[in-house]
Design an enzyme around this catalytic site. Structure first.
Site, PDB file in Angstrom:
ATOM      1  N   LYS A  11       0.821  -1.218   0.000  1.00 34.62           N
ATOM      2  CA  LYS A  11       0.000   0.000   0.000  1.00 34.62           C
ATOM      3  C   LYS A  11       0.855   1.269   0.000  1.00 34.62           C
ATOM      4  O   LYS A  11       2.069   1.215   0.257  1.00 34.62           O
ATOM      5  CB  LYS A  11      -0.938  -0.033   1.205  1.00 34.62           C
ATOM      6  CG  LYS A  11      -1.930  -1.217   1.172  1.00 34.62           C
ATOM      7  CD  LYS A  11      -2.957  -1.092   2.282  1.00 34.62           C
ATOM      8  CE  LYS A  11      -3.960  -2.232   2.235  1.00 34.62           C
ATOM      9  NZ  LYS A  11      -5.038  -2.063   3.247  1.00 34.62           N
ATOM     10  N   TYR A  51     -12.393  -1.782  -3.775  1.00 33.08           N
ATOM     11  CA  TYR A  51     -12.933  -1.967  -2.422  1.00 33.08           C
ATOM     12  C   TYR A  51     -14.464  -1.830  -2.392  1.00 33.08           C
ATOM     13  O   TYR A  51     -15.031  -1.551  -1.337  1.00 33.08           O
ATOM     14  CB  TYR A  51     -12.292  -0.964  -1.466  1.00 33.08           C
ATOM     15  CG  TYR A  51     -10.901  -1.375  -1.007  1.00 33.08           C
ATOM     16  CD1 TYR A  51     -10.713  -2.506  -0.206  1.00 33.08           C
ATOM     17  CD2 TYR A  51      -9.777  -0.633  -1.347  1.00 33.08           C
ATOM     18  CE1 TYR A  51      -9.447  -2.884   0.229  1.00 33.08           C
ATOM     19  CE2 TYR A  51      -8.500  -1.008  -0.911  1.00 33.08           C
ATOM     20  CZ  TYR A  51      -8.357  -2.138  -0.118  1.00 33.08           C
ATOM     21  OH  TYR A  51      -7.107  -2.514   0.318  1.00 33.08           O
ATOM     22  N   ASN A 114      -2.057   0.102   6.659  1.00 30.52           N
ATOM     23  CA  ASN A 114      -1.604  -1.178   7.210  1.00 30.52           C
ATOM     24  C   ASN A 114      -0.706  -1.966   6.260  1.00 30.52           C
ATOM     25  O   ASN A 114      -0.688  -3.186   6.267  1.00 30.52           O
ATOM     26  CB  ASN A 114      -2.800  -2.006   7.710  1.00 30.52           C
ATOM     27  CG  ASN A 114      -3.725  -2.451   6.608  1.00 30.52           C
ATOM     28  OD1 ASN A 114      -3.608  -2.005   5.462  1.00 30.52           O
ATOM     29  ND2 ASN A 114      -4.650  -3.338   6.932  1.00 30.52           N
ATOM     30  N   HIS A 117      -2.222  -5.495   1.534  1.00 31.87           N
ATOM     31  CA  HIS A 117      -3.533  -6.127   1.394  1.00 31.87           C
ATOM     32  C   HIS A 117      -3.319  -7.598   1.074  1.00 31.87           C
ATOM     33  O   HIS A 117      -2.359  -7.953   0.390  1.00 31.87           O
ATOM     34  CB  HIS A 117      -4.320  -5.466   0.252  1.00 31.87           C
ATOM     35  CG  HIS A 117      -5.542  -6.233  -0.140  1.00 31.87           C
ATOM     36  ND1 HIS A 117      -6.720  -6.148   0.568  1.00 31.87           N
ATOM     37  CD2 HIS A 117      -5.763  -7.137  -1.129  1.00 31.87           C
ATOM     38  CE1 HIS A 117      -7.623  -6.952   0.011  1.00 31.87           C
ATOM     39  NE2 HIS A 117      -7.065  -7.562  -1.020  1.00 31.87           N
ATOM     40  N   GLU A 128      -9.770 -10.288  -7.629  1.00 31.38           N
ATOM     41  CA  GLU A 128      -8.764  -9.234  -7.446  1.00 31.38           C
ATOM     42  C   GLU A 128      -7.587  -9.419  -8.404  1.00 31.38           C
ATOM     43  O   GLU A 128      -7.030  -8.431  -8.905  1.00 31.38           O
ATOM     44  CB  GLU A 128      -8.289  -9.227  -5.987  1.00 31.38           C
ATOM     45  CG  GLU A 128      -9.388  -8.777  -5.024  1.00 31.38           C
ATOM     46  CD  GLU A 128      -9.035  -8.935  -3.559  1.00 31.38           C
ATOM     47  OE1 GLU A 128      -9.904  -8.666  -2.712  1.00 31.38           O
ATOM     48  OE2 GLU A 128      -7.879  -9.319  -3.253  1.00 31.38           O
TER      49      GLU A 128
HETATM   50  P1  CMP Z   1      -7.508  -4.512   3.653  1.00 34.49           P
HETATM   51  O1  CMP Z   1      -7.115  -5.902   4.054  1.00 34.49           O
HETATM   52  O2  CMP Z   1      -6.845  -3.941   2.456  1.00 34.49           O
HETATM   53  O3  CMP Z   1      -9.093  -4.480   3.410  1.00 34.49           O
HETATM   54  C1  CMP Z   1      -9.912  -3.375   3.752  1.00 34.49           C
HETATM   55  C2  CMP Z   1      -9.145  -2.262   4.377  1.00 34.49           C
HETATM   56  O4  CMP Z   1      -9.907  -1.265   5.018  1.00 34.49           O
HETATM   57  C3  CMP Z   1      -8.271  -2.828   5.469  1.00 34.49           C
HETATM   58  O5  CMP Z   1      -7.209  -3.560   4.897  1.00 34.49           O
HETATM   59  C4  CMP Z   1      -7.881  -1.562   6.234  1.00 34.49           C
HETATM   60  O6  CMP Z   1      -6.727  -0.953   5.713  1.00 34.49           O
HETATM   61  C5  CMP Z   1      -9.046  -0.617   5.942  1.00 34.49           C
HETATM   62  N1  CMP Z   1      -9.774  -0.217   7.131  1.00 34.49           N
HETATM   63  C6  CMP Z   1      -9.854   1.023   7.596  1.00 34.49           C
HETATM   64  N2  CMP Z   1     -10.625   1.076   8.686  1.00 34.49           N
HETATM   65  C7  CMP Z   1     -11.044  -0.174   8.932  1.00 34.49           C
HETATM   66  C8  CMP Z   1     -11.869  -0.775   9.936  1.00 34.49           C
HETATM   67  N3  CMP Z   1     -12.426  -0.062  10.924  1.00 34.49           N
HETATM   68  N4  CMP Z   1     -12.063  -2.115   9.865  1.00 34.49           N
HETATM   69  C9  CMP Z   1     -11.517  -2.853   8.878  1.00 34.49           C
HETATM   70  N5  CMP Z   1     -10.728  -2.314   7.902  1.00 34.49           N
HETATM   71  C10 CMP Z   1     -10.500  -0.996   7.937  1.00 34.49           C
END
Ligand code: CMP
Length: 141
Positions: A11, A51, A114, A117, A128
Site C-alpha cells: 500500500k 474496495y 496497514n 492487502h 482481485e
Molecule cells: P484490507 O485488508 O486492504 O481491506 C480493507 C481495508 O480497510 C483494510 O485492509 C484496512 O486498511 C481498511 N480499514 C480502515 N478502517 C477499517 C476498519 N475499521 N475495519 C476494517 N478495515 C478498515
C-alpha cells in the site's frame, strides 16, 4: 479445496516508507512465488471499484482516498493454500493486534495505513487478480 493464488498490494504507506524490498523478501522467504507484479497508482475511481465490497462501511471514503494517494505494488502470489497462508504471514488487519514477526506488525502504521492487502477468500483472490492482471501478464511455473 483451497486455491493456490492470492492477490497482494503493497500500500501507499509502505511504498512511501521504502519497504517494497523488505516486504517482497519476506513474501519470497515464506515460500510464495511472485507470478505477476506491477507498480501502479490507483485513481479514486479504481480504488473505489477494488474496495466496492466495503462501500457501505464508515471507513470506505477514507480508504479510497488513502489507496489513491500514492503508488502501490500489486502482485499475484502462488503457493498451496495461498489465501490462508498469506493472511497468517501479514497478520491482523490492525497492526496493533498483529502477531510478532508478521508483515503488518513490522511495517504497518495503523489500521488504515496497514502496509499490505491480502485477499480474504479464493473467490476474491481470483476477482482481485483479474482486476490488475490479464492472463498474458501471469507467469506461473
Ligand atoms: P484490507 O485488508 O486492504 O481491506 C480493507 C481495508 O480497510 C483494510 O485492509 C484496512 O486498511 C481498511 N480499514 C480502515 N478502517 C477499517 C476498519 N475499521 N475495519 C476494517 N478495515 C478498515
Amino acid at each position: 479445496m483451497s486455491g493456490n493464488i492470492t492477490l497482494t498490494m503493497i500500500k501507499p504507506d509502505a511504498v512511501a516508507n521504502n519497504y517494497i524490498g523488505p516486504i517482497l523478501s519476506q513474501i519470497n522467504n515464506a515460500g510464495f512465488r511472485i507470478i505477476a507484479m506491477k507498480m501502479t497508482h490507483l485513481s479514486p475511481a479504481k480504488a473505489g471499484q477494488f474496495y466496492a465490497v466495503h462501500k457501505e462501511r464508515p471507513f470506505y471514503n477514507d480508504l479510497v482516498k488513502f489507496m489513491s494517494s500514492g503508488h502501490i505494488v500489486a502482485a499475484i502470489l502462488e503457493k498451496d493454500n495461498a489465501v490462508e497462508d498469506f493472511r497468517k504471514l501479514i497478520g491482523a488487519t490492525n497492526p496493533a493486534e498483529a502477531a510478532e514477526g508478521t508483515i503488518r506488525k513490522q511495517f504497518a502504521e495503523s489500521l488504515e495505513r496497514n502496509a499490505v492487502h491480502g485477499s480474504d477468500s479464493d473467490d476474491n483472490a481470483n476477482i482481485e487478480a483479474d482486476f490488475f492482471f490479464s492472463q498474458l501478464e501471469r507467469f506461473s511455473g
